[in-house]
Design a protein around this motif. Structure first.
Motif, PDB file in Angstrom:
ATOM      1  N   MET A   1       0.834  -1.174   0.000  1.00 56.21           N
ATOM      2  CA  MET A   1       0.000   0.000   0.000  1.00 56.21           C
ATOM      3  C   MET A   1       0.887   1.249   0.000  1.00 56.21           C
ATOM      4  SD  MET A   1      -2.900   0.948   2.721  1.00 56.21           S
ATOM      5  CE  MET A   1      -3.552   2.560   2.815  1.00 56.21           C
ATOM      6  N   LYS A   2       0.582   2.190  -0.847  1.00 56.04           N
ATOM      7  CA  LYS A   2       1.355   3.419  -0.970  1.00 56.04           C
ATOM      8  C   LYS A   2       1.066   4.338   0.211  1.00 56.04           C
ATOM      9  CE  LYS A   2       1.892   7.251  -4.184  1.00 56.04           C
ATOM     10  NZ  LYS A   2       1.414   8.335  -3.349  1.00 56.04           N
ATOM     11  N   MET A   3       2.126   4.901   0.765  1.00 54.04           N
ATOM     12  CA  MET A   3       1.984   5.829   1.885  1.00 54.04           C
ATOM     13  C   MET A   3       1.630   7.216   1.359  1.00 54.04           C
ATOM     14  SD  MET A   3       2.696   4.420   4.787  1.00 54.04           S
ATOM     15  CE  MET A   3       3.401   2.908   5.384  1.00 54.04           C
ATOM     16  N   ALA A   4       0.739   7.892   2.044  1.00 50.74           N
ATOM     17  CA  ALA A   4       0.409   9.272   1.703  1.00 50.74           C
ATOM     18  C   ALA A   4       1.602  10.157   2.056  1.00 50.74           C
ATOM     19  CB  ALA A   4      -0.816   9.720   2.488  1.00 50.74           C
ATOM     20  N   THR A   5       1.819  11.175   1.248  1.00 51.07           N
ATOM     21  CA  THR A   5       2.937  12.089   1.502  1.00 51.07           C
ATOM     22  C   THR A   5       2.417  13.470   1.876  1.00 51.07           C
ATOM     23  OG1 THR A   5       3.080  12.853  -0.786  1.00 51.07           O
ATOM     24  CG2 THR A   5       4.371  10.879  -0.206  1.00 51.07           C
ATOM     25  N   ILE A   6       3.279  14.252   2.477  1.00 47.01           N
ATOM     26  CA  ILE A   6       2.934  15.628   2.823  1.00 47.01           C
ATOM     27  C   ILE A   6       2.592  16.406   1.556  1.00 47.01           C
ATOM     28  CG2 ILE A   6       3.954  17.801   3.634  1.00 47.01           C
ATOM     29  CD1 ILE A   6       5.255  16.178   5.887  1.00 47.01           C
ATOM     30  N   LYS A   7       3.306  16.134   0.485  1.00 42.66           N
ATOM     31  CA  LYS A   7       3.048  16.830  -0.779  1.00 42.66           C
ATOM     32  C   LYS A   7       1.646  16.527  -1.301  1.00 42.66           C
ATOM     33  CE  LYS A   7       5.076  17.710  -5.292  1.00 42.66           C
ATOM     34  NZ  LYS A   7       6.177  17.439  -6.198  1.00 42.66           N
ATOM     35  N   GLU A   8       1.210  15.272  -1.208  1.00 40.89           N
ATOM     36  CA  GLU A   8      -0.139  14.907  -1.655  1.00 40.89           C
ATOM     37  C   GLU A   8      -1.209  15.608  -0.820  1.00 40.89           C
ATOM     38  OE1 GLU A   8       0.617  10.387  -3.336  1.00 40.89           O
ATOM     39  OE2 GLU A   8       0.294  10.690  -1.186  1.00 40.89           O
ATOM     40  N   ILE A   9      -0.973  15.661   0.476  1.00 41.56           N
ATOM     41  CA  ILE A   9      -1.916  16.345   1.366  1.00 41.56           C
ATOM     42  C   ILE A   9      -1.969  17.827   1.010  1.00 41.56           C
ATOM     43  CG2 ILE A   9      -2.410  16.983   3.762  1.00 41.56           C
ATOM     44  CD1 ILE A   9      -0.959  14.287   4.524  1.00 41.56           C
ATOM     45  N   ALA A  10      -0.805  18.443   0.788  1.00 42.51           N
ATOM     46  CA  ALA A  10      -0.732  19.861   0.446  1.00 42.51           C
ATOM     47  C   ALA A  10      -1.491  20.161  -0.844  1.00 42.51           C
ATOM     48  CB  ALA A  10       0.727  20.293   0.316  1.00 42.51           C
ATOM     49  N   LEU A  11      -1.341  19.312  -1.835  1.00 42.06           N
ATOM     50  CA  LEU A  11      -2.046  19.525  -3.107  1.00 42.06           C
ATOM     51  C   LEU A  11      -3.556  19.493  -2.910  1.00 42.06           C
ATOM     52  CD1 LEU A  11       0.162  17.395  -5.539  1.00 42.06           C
ATOM     53  CD2 LEU A  11      -0.137  19.881  -5.561  1.00 42.06           C
ATOM     54  N   GLN A  12      -4.034  18.524  -2.153  1.00 43.54           N
ATOM     55  CA  GLN A  12      -5.479  18.406  -1.932  1.00 43.54           C
ATOM     56  C   GLN A  12      -6.020  19.528  -1.054  1.00 43.54           C
ATOM     57  OE1 GLN A  12      -7.146  14.598  -1.027  1.00 43.54           O
ATOM     58  NE2 GLN A  12      -5.673  13.519  -2.306  1.00 43.54           N
ATOM     59  N   ALA A  13      -5.213  19.978  -0.084  1.00 38.47           N
ATOM     60  CA  ALA A  13      -5.654  21.029   0.835  1.00 38.47           C
ATOM     61  C   ALA A  13      -5.429  22.430   0.258  1.00 38.47           C
ATOM     62  CB  ALA A  13      -4.915  20.898   2.161  1.00 38.47           C
ATOM     63  N   LYS A  14      -4.702  22.490  -0.872  1.00 35.47           N
ATOM     64  CA  LYS A  14      -4.376  23.753  -1.532  1.00 35.47           C
ATOM     65  C   LYS A  14      -3.583  24.693  -0.617  1.00 35.47           C
ATOM     66  CE  LYS A  14      -8.040  23.516  -4.865  1.00 35.47           C
ATOM     67  NZ  LYS A  14      -9.171  22.704  -4.661  1.00 35.47           N
ATOM     68  N   VAL A  15      -2.577  24.107   0.028  1.00 34.66           N
ATOM     69  CA  VAL A  15      -1.640  24.860   0.864  1.00 34.66           C
ATOM     70  C   VAL A  15      -0.238  24.354   0.558  1.00 34.66           C
ATOM     71  CG1 VAL A  15      -3.313  25.281   2.717  1.00 34.66           C
ATOM     72  CG2 VAL A  15      -1.857  23.255   2.814  1.00 34.66           C
ATOM     73  N   SER A  16       0.760  24.986   1.146  1.00 36.14           N
ATOM     74  CA  SER A  16       2.135  24.554   0.907  1.00 36.14           C
ATOM     75  C   SER A  16       2.476  23.302   1.732  1.00 36.14           C
ATOM     76  CB  SER A  16       3.123  25.669   1.276  1.00 36.14           C
ATOM     77  OG  SER A  16       3.173  25.827   2.680  1.00 36.14           O
TER      78      SER A  16
END
Length: 73
Positions: A1-16
């Motif tokens: 299973m692929k781990m979620a990354t901070i970058k993926e969260i940032a893209l979805q949340a529209k923040v840095s």
């Protein structure tokens, strides 16, 4: 299973990525709207994000599936 990354969260949340990292690390000096903080936490939970420290704790406790390496000779 692929781990979620901070970058993926940032893209979805529209923040840095920096904002996501600071929210997930409970940085009290970060000035961010409560709605933004909650959106980041909700997305992280939905994606199953676990910090590196938390992943190590799970592996060390034996309750998680630890990485395995096989050698064939």
């Amino acid at each position: 299973m692929k781990m979620a990354t901070i970058k993926e969260i940032a893209l979805q949340a529209k923040v840095s990525s920096t904002t996501v990292s600071r929210v997930l690390n409970h940085d009290q000096s970060l000035s961010v709207a409560p709605e933004t903080r909650q959106r980041i936490l909700d997305i992280a939970a939905r994606l199953g994000y676990k910090s590196t420290r938390r992943r190590r704790e799970v592996y060390a406790s034996g309750s998680g599936e630890s990485p395995r390496i096989g050698i064939v000779v």
